[in-house]
Design an enzyme around this catalytic site. Sequence first.
Site, mmCIF file in Angstrom:
data_model
loop_
_atom_site.group_PDB
_atom_site.id
_atom_site.type_symbol
_atom_site.label_atom_id
_atom_site.label_comp_id
_atom_site.label_asym_id
_atom_site.label_seq_id
_atom_site.Cartn_x
_atom_site.Cartn_y
_atom_site.Cartn_z
ATOM 1 N N GLU A 285 0.832 -1.210 0.000
ATOM 2 C CA GLU A 285 0.000 0.000 0.000
ATOM 3 C C GLU A 285 0.867 1.261 0.000
ATOM 4 O O GLU A 285 0.435 2.318 -0.440
ATOM 5 C CB GLU A 285 -0.928 -0.018 1.228
ATOM 6 C CG GLU A 285 -2.297 0.550 0.952
ATOM 7 C CD GLU A 285 -3.301 0.330 2.091
ATOM 8 O OE1 GLU A 285 -2.912 -0.037 3.206
ATOM 9 O OE2 GLU A 285 -4.497 0.536 1.838
ATOM 10 N N HIS A 306 6.991 -27.525 -1.254
ATOM 11 C CA HIS A 306 6.325 -28.660 -1.890
ATOM 12 C C HIS A 306 5.205 -28.204 -2.816
ATOM 13 O O HIS A 306 4.396 -29.015 -3.257
ATOM 14 C CB HIS A 306 5.789 -29.612 -0.820
ATOM 15 C CG HIS A 306 6.895 -30.159 0.030
ATOM 16 N ND1 HIS A 306 7.468 -31.397 -0.205
ATOM 17 C CD2 HIS A 306 7.586 -29.622 1.065
ATOM 18 C CE1 HIS A 306 8.444 -31.601 0.675
ATOM 19 N NE2 HIS A 306 8.540 -30.529 1.443
ATOM 20 N N LYS A 418 -13.744 1.176 -4.176
ATOM 21 C CA LYS A 418 -14.723 1.597 -3.158
ATOM 22 C C LYS A 418 -15.874 2.362 -3.808
ATOM 23 O O LYS A 418 -17.038 2.150 -3.489
ATOM 24 C CB LYS A 418 -14.056 2.488 -2.107
ATOM 25 C CG LYS A 418 -13.230 1.720 -1.108
ATOM 26 C CD LYS A 418 -12.769 2.613 0.029
ATOM 27 C CE LYS A 418 -11.865 1.854 0.971
ATOM 28 N NZ LYS A 418 -11.173 2.693 1.919
HETATM 29 O O1 PA5 Z 1 -3.068 1.750 5.888
HETATM 30 C C1 PA5 Z 1 -4.190 2.206 5.755
HETATM 31 O O2 PA5 Z 1 -4.415 3.436 5.846
HETATM 32 C C2 PA5 Z 1 -5.374 1.325 5.491
HETATM 33 O O3 PA5 Z 1 -4.996 0.007 5.281
HETATM 34 C C3 PA5 Z 1 -6.339 1.390 6.669
HETATM 35 O O4 PA5 Z 1 -5.693 0.981 7.836
HETATM 36 C C4 PA5 Z 1 -7.572 0.510 6.438
HETATM 37 O O5 PA5 Z 1 -8.203 0.861 5.227
HETATM 38 C C5 PA5 Z 1 -8.581 0.685 7.589
HETATM 39 O O6 PA5 Z 1 -8.946 2.022 7.741
HETATM 40 P P1 PA5 Z 1 -9.703 2.528 9.017
HETATM 41 O O7 PA5 Z 1 -8.851 2.346 10.201
HETATM 42 O O8 PA5 Z 1 -9.978 3.983 8.737
HETATM 43 O O9 PA5 Z 1 -10.975 1.735 9.143
#
Ligand code: PA5
Length: 427
Positions: A285, A306, A418
């Site tokens: 990410e 394996h 989303k």
């Molecule tokens: O790293 C990030 O920002 C994302 O992976 C969030 O942690 C994830 O989308 C969850 O978001 P939130 O804590 O707002 O529910």
Amino acid sequence: MTPLTLDTSLLAPTVTPAQIDQLSDQLATTHRHLLDGTCPGADFLGWRDWPDQDHHQLLDAIQQAASRIQQQSQALVVIGIGGSHLAGQAGLEFIHGSYHAPHVNGLPVYFVGHNLSSRAWLEIAARLRHQDWSLNVISKSGTTLEPGLAFAYFRSLLEKRYGAAARERIYATTDAHTGLLHDQAVGAGWSRFIVPDDIGGRYSGLTSVGLLPWAVAGLDIAAALQGASKAKNDLLSNLNLTNPAWQYAASRYLLCRAGKTLELFATYEPSLQLLGRWWQQLFGESEGKTNPVIFPATINYTQDLHSLGQFLQQGSKNMFETTFYLDEDATIPLTSSDVHHTWPYLDGKNLDFVQKQAHLATLQAHHQGGVPQLVFHLTQTSEFTLGYTLYFFEYACALSALLLGVNPFDQPGVQAYKEEMMRRLQE
Ligand code: PA5
């Protein structure tokens, strides 16, 4: 002595020490931008100094909440996804193991809200029917769909069970000022913990996000922060290529430029697989905003030798492996007469010896098969080394993403699915 070291000797011929040396100035500049806050995403550098801040009050508040949960309940349900989930669960498995050792000093913790699976939610609900439980909902934004739906479901179970007293069993970890969850928590008077404004989700594992579930499960959370602090001091003051985070970032940069755009994070311990998932999110990410870039994936040995071992040996040549090897001795002697009859050369040896030979053999075979190898060695698993490891990869990831020229701390690309999902849900 540092608990985590990196061996780069099996990168050649794809990447040579001389090439790594040539990146020294670039690394120094990138590091400086991280320190003086002039890098992209500088509003989200709160994780950098977090371990050295005064957390006495926070640790007290978390320990008090954890004690209350332990007295009132036999299990904790933790709801969250992505950065609000992975460090918490990975940390528990790092310490307690993948088969969840008896929780001598703490409670079992069930993680939900990281999928939309009725099956999974019902399975946990069935387990909770016969025990007292509490709920920790974690969402920085407070509006994420999966944890939001899971919270609605598990909160209604809690309220059916405890009525108005359910309020005493809900702990919300969210933004300090805004968001749906924040507003709900303030309105209902639930206990609240904060995700700091300047720490993004995947960098938040060492805040209340990870610390509260860890404390409830009986982990020493002060030791985790001490480990992170040691990593900070080791890494941020070592301005040359003896710094393993610099070596790691430089190696990945050069491997990517050499066409090695798939990184496999290999572990030999089932209890470290979730750490791999956490690492995968952190790098995926943070860096996946340009092309070419490295796709991070995890693999578990010896099981996957394996299955995918064949592919690594003779398949596509766009990969490299980063093995995260635990040196700790927790050995089982090979004593049965069956073992000695079938494999007589193992007489007097132990299981760790066998695993180590499998690891060394894999390194050599895959390297000869054209897959460059990076090897991390971790001395032992403890709360201290957990904190050290999380901080190490957070810093290395920031450095690596900045070398690539991307902002490590945003994730604009996740909006696309989303928006389409919301359009469909509202049809
Ligand atoms: O790293 C990030 O920002 C994302 O992976 C969030 O942690 C994830 O989308 C969850 O978001 P939130 O804590 O707002 O529910």
